[in-house]
Structure formats: C-alpha cells, structure tokens
Design a protein around this motif. Sequence first.
Motif, PDB file in Angstrom:
ATOM      1  N   THR A 259       0.842  -1.196   0.000  1.00  0.00           N
ATOM      2  CA  THR A 259       0.000   0.000   0.000  1.00  0.00           C
ATOM      3  C   THR A 259       0.877   1.245   0.000  1.00  0.00           C
ATOM      4  N   LYS A 260       0.325   2.307  -0.518  1.00  0.00           N
ATOM      5  CA  LYS A 260       1.026   3.591  -0.480  1.00  0.00           C
ATOM      6  C   LYS A 260       1.291   4.002   0.969  1.00  0.00           C
ATOM      7  N   VAL A 261       0.344   3.714   1.858  1.00  0.00           N
ATOM      8  CA  VAL A 261       0.490   4.092   3.267  1.00  0.00           C
ATOM      9  C   VAL A 261       1.688   3.388   3.890  1.00  0.00           C
ATOM     10  N   LEU A 540      -2.171  -3.227  -9.183  1.00  0.00           N
ATOM     11  CA  LEU A 540      -1.738  -1.876  -8.834  1.00  0.00           C
ATOM     12  C   LEU A 540      -2.176  -1.575  -7.409  1.00  0.00           C
ATOM     13  N   PRO A 541      -1.476  -0.751  -6.655  1.00  0.00           N
ATOM     14  CA  PRO A 541      -0.285  -0.014  -7.071  1.00  0.00           C
ATOM     15  C   PRO A 541       0.932  -0.928  -7.239  1.00  0.00           C
ATOM     16  N   MET A 542       1.982  -0.334  -7.798  1.00  0.00           N
ATOM     17  CA  MET A 542       3.184  -1.106  -8.097  1.00  0.00           C
ATOM     18  C   MET A 542       4.402  -0.198  -8.057  1.00  0.00           C
ATOM     19  N   VAL A 543       5.494  -0.743  -7.569  1.00  0.00           N
ATOM     20  CA  VAL A 543       6.789  -0.068  -7.637  1.00  0.00           C
ATOM     21  C   VAL A 543       7.571  -0.701  -8.778  1.00  0.00           C
ATOM     22  N   ALA A 544       8.036   0.105  -9.701  1.00  0.00           N
ATOM     23  CA  ALA A 544       8.825  -0.421 -10.812  1.00  0.00           C
ATOM     24  C   ALA A 544      10.119  -1.030 -10.273  1.00  0.00           C
ATOM     25  N   PRO A 545      10.626  -2.079 -10.909  1.00  0.00           N
ATOM     26  CA  PRO A 545      11.858  -2.705 -10.424  1.00  0.00           C
ATOM     27  C   PRO A 545      13.010  -1.699 -10.374  1.00  0.00           C
ATOM     28  N   GLY A 546      13.694  -1.671  -9.223  1.00  0.00           N
ATOM     29  CA  GLY A 546      14.821  -0.765  -9.055  1.00  0.00           C
ATOM     30  C   GLY A 546      14.467   0.618  -8.574  1.00  0.00           C
ATOM     31  N   ALA A 547      13.162   0.934  -8.489  1.00  0.00           N
ATOM     32  CA  ALA A 547      12.731   2.256  -8.029  1.00  0.00           C
ATOM     33  C   ALA A 547      12.590   2.259  -6.512  1.00  0.00           C
ATOM     34  N   ASP A 551       8.109   5.644  -4.877  1.00  0.00           N
ATOM     35  CA  ASP A 551       7.667   5.950  -6.241  1.00  0.00           C
ATOM     36  C   ASP A 551       6.729   4.866  -6.736  1.00  0.00           C
ATOM     37  N   MET A 552       5.452   4.986  -6.391  1.00  0.00           N
ATOM     38  CA  MET A 552       4.467   3.982  -6.766  1.00  0.00           C
ATOM     39  C   MET A 552       3.622   4.477  -7.931  1.00  0.00           C
ATOM     40  N   MET A 553       3.249   3.546  -8.783  1.00  0.00           N
ATOM     41  CA  MET A 553       2.340   3.861  -9.872  1.00  0.00           C
ATOM     42  C   MET A 553       0.992   3.199  -9.601  1.00  0.00           C
ATOM     43  N   GLY A 554      -0.080   3.898 -10.027  1.00  0.00           N
ATOM     44  CA  GLY A 554      -1.398   3.290  -9.990  1.00  0.00           C
ATOM     45  C   GLY A 554      -2.145   3.379  -8.682  1.00  0.00           C
TER      46      GLY A 554
END
Length: 561
Positions: A259-261, A540-547, A551-554
């Motif tokens: 979660t973003k939280v 989603l949400p998702m963190v791109a690999p290496g990020a 930095d979450m998307m979605g």
Amino acid sequence: MQITGAQLIIECLIEQGVDRVFGYPGGQVIPLYDALYMNRDRIKHILTAHEQGASHAADGYARSSGKVGVCIATSGPGATNLVTGLATAYMDSSPVVAITGNVPVTLLGRDSFQEVDITGVTMPITKHNYIVKDKNELAATLREAFKIAKEGRPGPVLVDIPKNIQQDLIEYERVEIEPVKRSTSRLRDDDIEKAINLISLSERPMCYIGGGVIRSDASAELVEFIDRIDAPVCSSLMALGAVPSFNPRFTGMVGMHGTKVSNLMVNSCDLLIVIGARFSDRVISKGSTFATQARILQLDIDPAEFDKNIISDSHVVGDIKEILTILNSRLEKREHKDWMDRVQDAKRRFPMKVTLESKRPREILKALDDVLSTEKDAFVATEVGQHQMWAAQYLKHNKPRHFLTSGGLGTMGFGTGAAIGAQIANPEARVVNVAGDGSFRMNCNELATIARYKLPVVILVFNNHCLGMVRQWQNLFFQKHYSETTLDTPLDWVMLANAYGVKGMRLKADDDAEAILKSAFELNEGVVVDCEIPIDDKVLPMVAPGASINDMMGFIDNEGN
C-alpha cells in the motif's frame, strides 16, 4: 524388538505424532508402502497425482496446522520431483520431512536404475539432509530430522533410505519425543536493553513484520507489542494474518505491491522494528532509499538475516514469541498521538481502492470474502501471479496460518497441493485455492487427488488467457512485446474438471459473483470455478523494479494530488 526398517519408519513417524503422509509409490519404496498398507489403521496415506503435489501438500499441511508435514517418494525421478516443493518450503521456512527411497547400498554410485544423489541435489534447499547407510542409525536419523525441521527457524529436511535398509531387521525401542523448546540460547539481556532504549527514544516507530511472527505463533504477543509502543504495523506477503486486517494499526503490505500508506510510513518513521522478516528485494526495492530516516531494530531467530540486505543499528536473536514476551513485560506503555494521527490521515488519503484495471478481480474477491464470512473457519491458498497479489491486497486476513502462498520462491503450481494439505489438516474447515489459468496448468492433475478423497476444495481460476503478471511487465516495461504469454489453447476448465470427477462452473464477466460462489460452496464438494477476467487487468499499485518504494504507480489519492 526386531522389526524391518520399513516398519521402523512407521513407528518413528507415530512417535512424532504423524497420522497423515503424502506421497507416490515406486520401486525403491515398495517395502515402505507395504508397511503403510499393514499400518493403514494408524497412518493415512494420501496418494497425490505427482510427487511435486505431495511436497506442496505436505507444506500446506504444515503451514496450516503448525505440525511437520511428511511426504514420500521413490528414488531417481520420484525424488527429483520433490525438489521444487522442498525449495518452496525452504524459502518460506516451512517444516517438512521428505522420505525418499534409493537403490540398495551396494548399488550406490554405480549409475543404477533410477539412482540419483538426492542428498547432493537438495543440499542447498534443505535445512539438513541424510542418506542412511547403516541400519542401526535409521531411528536416530529420523528423530533428528523431525527435531531439525521444527527447531529454530523451521524448514525442510530430507532422509534418503536405501531399499535394503528398509528390508533389514533392526532393533527398535520406542522413545517418547520431547517437545522442541523455543530458541533462547542466543538471547542476550544486553540486546534486549538496547532494543528497549531504541524504542523508548523513538517518536515515530513503525513495525515491519514477516513470516517469522506466524512461524513462532506470536500473533497475540505482536498485537500487545504494537499497542504497548503505540505504533503502526506493515506486513510482508508471508505475514498476512499475523495482525488482523481490521486492526486500525495495520497499514497493509509493504513493498512492490504494498500500500502507499505502508511505503510512506516506512520512509517516514524514525525507528523501523523488523520482526521475523528478511528484507526481501520485493519489499525494499532500491535499498539505498529504504527507510533512510529510521534506525533499524531487527528481531529474528536466524542471525544470518542480520545485515544481509539492510544494515541494522541493533538486533536481537531468538524466538520471536520469546522476544516479544520479554519486551512486553519490560516496556512502559508509550503514546505517539501525532504520529498515529499522521498514519490515519495517510490511510484516509491513500485507500486501497480498486482501479479500473483490477475492478473485476476485486469484485470476485469481495464476493469470496462475503461468502467465507459465513463459514466457521476458512483457509485460502494461492498459486503465484496477479491473482496471488490481488488475493493479498483485497481479501481480509484475520487469522495466522490461514493464508497459504509461496513467497520466497514464487512457485507456480503451489496452491492446489497446498490446499489439499490444508484440507487434510483441517477437515472441518473450508479451503479455497485462488489460481490463475497459467499456474493452474502446472498442477491441475491434482484434481485427481481432490476427486479421489472427495475433498471439498473450491478452486477459483482467474482466467485471462495469459500469463498475467509477465504480460503486465511486458506491457509496462517491454514495449508490449507479449512474447509467449498468451494462452490461446482452446482449454475448457469446466470440461477438464468434469473429466476428473470434479464439478466445473463458469463465472462470466457479467455474472453475479457472489451468487455463483455461494452455490459452489453449497455443493460441499470439489469445485473448479472458471472466472473470466479481462486480459489486461493489472496489479496496482506497483513499484517499478529498481525504483524507490516511495515511487508507486497506480495508487489512488483522495485529494487528487
């Protein structure tokens, strides 16, 4: 008293309280299977369709019951078919004892028919393994195998027993097995005092918990601990259920599909208390940006996990239940109102709401939650992929040992075997396997086991006609090059289920999910539900690999920022 080695194996299993084993017979375990036949009123053998299914079933039995799961296979290909299941159990610290047969001692090392060095093969993926070449060591070896599987950080142990050892007469005397004591030998008072000092100085404490909390049966102590120090808590995939989903302190999973939280709070806290977790790369992502404002206090039974992926400021080694019990007895109750208000505000702002790209999976899982809420007890197993993450994100997880999933190895094909093991261990409970069509292809032969033993396991196949998680990565990071991820074989899951003697049902895109799932459960038998979902629904949400996990998307922001 002299008995055959095969009969001695049975007696040693009974000493350990084993009454269920999973396996598949073959040439080098015929003596053992003859002993199983002669003792079928004392130990029930579950015949799976494949040795890998037996290893996953033993694992699911262990995870759901807290007991040691046992699987049996013959030599050569039978033994090597256990490898994926043993690696799965090893990565997730699940206590399993695998018993394999081998060619007679005089034929070892001669490339005999169906001979393989299974102890050499499995050395990196077991806590320990043995080949018994002296019949007088058989009983002691089996007893030690169970002790090692259970003690400390649990894990799988393999015992390879040549055929002549199973046939030889051996002197046997029953031994009363003492319970394995919790690991406290390395627990130091100085480390406890350092931990108490760090907690006392913290104004923004955050707990990150892993599967070690569940393995040590420490959920009650954990809930008392987070209340005592007034802290929020986030979870790895393996710890779901250790803290009930409805607990206001729980912020959800952390990491790539967390979660973003949780991700925000980990990177905002001034003390991260890591409890029975191993800093998986799927949690920390870019290590240099993980919890940079925090001191790290790590509590774990395995000292090998300290400073392996993230450097800790302090650590305590020992059984999690014992550590938390001591901390709860010594810590004064703390209050962090501003910090907890900040956490609750973040939960309001960044809810775990469904995006348009996961609407239908969320509807199906919400319906599953509603149906299971009427059951006295329910276990959910999963395969690996998008459906696994959706189940982790959207289902309510309110009890430990009730969410069975392959975390460390990420084993497609785990769920059906694990569901079988959980149903055998908990015959009065409802067991569901949440699967994807890609994963289910790898173990659908275990429908034969479900039919044979009339197990009321319900399997939801999230059918998007593709390898969904790989396709999601191809969509996001590989210019939509959908290389070999489209599953366009005209496979009818309902007809396949019916062919095995299992009820098949369809849940189409516009169907009422709750009504169909309710009717599936009311049958009280094995059911496969083919759940149609869109091909490009995403987790989603998702963190791109290496990020950075910041930095979450979605994700959804209620304030639109």
